[in-house]
Design a protein around this motif. Structure first.
Motif, PDB file in Angstrom:
ATOM      1  N   GLN A   2       0.831  -1.194   0.000  1.00 13.09           N
ATOM      2  CA  GLN A   2       0.000   0.000   0.000  1.00 13.09           C
ATOM      3  C   GLN A   2       0.873   1.255   0.000  1.00 13.09           C
ATOM      4  O   GLN A   2       1.869   1.337   0.713  1.00 13.09           O
ATOM      5  CB  GLN A   2      -0.909   0.004   1.224  1.00 13.09           C
ATOM      6  N   GLU A   3       0.490   2.225  -0.816  1.00 10.49           N
ATOM      7  CA  GLU A   3       1.233   3.477  -0.922  1.00 10.49           C
ATOM      8  C   GLU A   3       1.052   4.307   0.348  1.00 10.49           C
ATOM      9  O   GLU A   3      -0.049   4.406   0.884  1.00 10.49           O
ATOM     10  CB  GLU A   3       0.714   4.261  -2.128  1.00 10.49           C
ATOM     11  N   ILE A   4       2.139   4.926   0.828  1.00 10.55           N
ATOM     12  CA  ILE A   4       2.097   5.771   2.016  1.00 10.55           C
ATOM     13  C   ILE A   4       1.530   7.135   1.622  1.00 10.55           C
ATOM     14  O   ILE A   4       1.889   7.690   0.581  1.00 10.55           O
ATOM     15  CB  ILE A   4       3.505   5.939   2.621  1.00 10.55           C
ATOM     16  N   ASN A  63       4.837   8.467  10.239  1.00  8.79           N
ATOM     17  CA  ASN A  63       3.865   8.348   9.147  1.00  8.79           C
ATOM     18  C   ASN A  63       2.449   8.078   9.650  1.00  8.79           C
ATOM     19  O   ASN A  63       1.486   8.375   8.950  1.00  8.79           O
ATOM     20  CB  ASN A  63       4.281   7.242   8.172  1.00  8.79           C
ATOM     21  N   GLU A  64       2.312   7.527  10.868  1.00  6.20           N
ATOM     22  CA  GLU A  64       0.989   7.207  11.412  1.00  6.20           C
ATOM     23  C   GLU A  64       0.587   8.066  12.607  1.00  6.20           C
ATOM     24  O   GLU A  64      -0.590   8.300  12.819  1.00  6.20           O
ATOM     25  CB  GLU A  64       0.941   5.724  11.832  1.00  6.20           C
ATOM     26  N   TRP A  65       1.571   8.531  13.401  1.00  7.31           N
ATOM     27  CA  TRP A  65       1.287   9.249  14.643  1.00  7.31           C
ATOM     28  C   TRP A  65       2.175  10.471  14.811  1.00  7.31           C
ATOM     29  O   TRP A  65       3.341  10.460  14.405  1.00  7.31           O
ATOM     30  CB  TRP A  65       1.515   8.346  15.858  1.00  7.31           C
ATOM     31  N   VAL A  66       1.636  11.511  15.469  1.00  9.84           N
ATOM     32  CA  VAL A  66       2.410  12.634  15.984  1.00  9.84           C
ATOM     33  C   VAL A  66       2.374  12.461  17.495  1.00  9.84           C
ATOM     34  O   VAL A  66       1.300  12.433  18.094  1.00  9.84           O
ATOM     35  CB  VAL A  66       1.798  13.997  15.582  1.00  9.84           C
ATOM     36  N   GLU A  67       3.548  12.315  18.108  1.00  8.76           N
ATOM     37  CA  GLU A  67       3.634  12.047  19.536  1.00  8.76           C
ATOM     38  C   GLU A  67       4.632  12.991  20.183  1.00  8.76           C
ATOM     39  O   GLU A  67       5.682  13.284  19.611  1.00  8.76           O
ATOM     40  CB  GLU A  67       4.097  10.609  19.783  1.00  8.76           C
ATOM     41  N   PHE A  68       4.290  13.458  21.392  1.00  7.25           N
ATOM     42  CA  PHE A  68       5.192  14.306  22.164  1.00  7.25           C
ATOM     43  C   PHE A  68       4.666  14.439  23.584  1.00  7.25           C
ATOM     44  O   PHE A  68       3.548  14.026  23.890  1.00  7.25           O
ATOM     45  CB  PHE A  68       5.349  15.694  21.517  1.00  7.25           C
TER      46      PHE A  68
END
Length: 170
Positions: A2-4, A63-68
């Motif tokens: 699957q394409e990102i 690519n799936e999450w922004v975490e901080f």
């Protein structure tokens, strides 16, 4: 295979552009049951987060999450946002950035446990089939407690209190 999606790459590029130019990057997020943010800062299932280096710790834009991690009302919180839920990224100082379409909503938000404080956030309405360039009025956003900034005046000249608006630039 699957394409990102291009979305996480555009988020990282605009984040880098903001920081390279001395601007404060903010993301507008649709909050659902997969999004981990302090619930009391959420308005209309949306929240605006300051993701600058000064306001965050251990920022990871995958690519799936922004975490901080960030401090809200003096308490540290782990923030987790699915990239699919990011409505927009923009520079607080001049409103330049990009809005994105968001998939269907997925339920209530997860509270990461902060004390209740009312903060205005920017409404963002995304639609269409692809990213759009936007200009947003700067808004007061949920951010790290240590940054002491006064929100710029709204169109009516009042300080902060109002809600920002995104304007599509074609």
């Amino acid at each position: 295979m699957q394409e990102i999606s291009t979305k996480p790459y555009l988020l990282r590029a605009l984040y880098e552009w903001c920081t390279d130019n001395g601007y404060t990057p903010h993301i507008a997020v649709r909050v659902d049951n997969q999004t981990r943010v302090p619930r009391q800062f959420v308005r209309d299932n949306e929240i605006v987060l300051n993701i600058s280096f000064e306001a965050t710790s251990q920022l990871q834009m995958g690519n799936e999450w922004v975490e901080f991690s960030a401090r809200f009302s003096g308490k540290s919180h782990k923030i987790e946002v699915p990239v699919a839920n990011v409505l927009a990224i923009y520079a607080r100082e001049n409103g330049q950035g990009m809005a994105f379409p968001v998939e269907s909503a997925g339920g209530e938000a997860t509270d990461s446990g902060a004390d209740a404080v009312d903060e205005p956030v920017a409404p963002v309405k995304a639609g269409g089939t692809g990213p759009r360039a936007v200009e947003a009025e700067p808004v007061a956003a949920a951010k790290a407690e240590d940054a002491d900034e006064t929100p710029p005046p709204d169109d009516d000249g009042s300080k902060g209190g109002g809600r920002g608006h995104l304007k599509v630039v074609k």
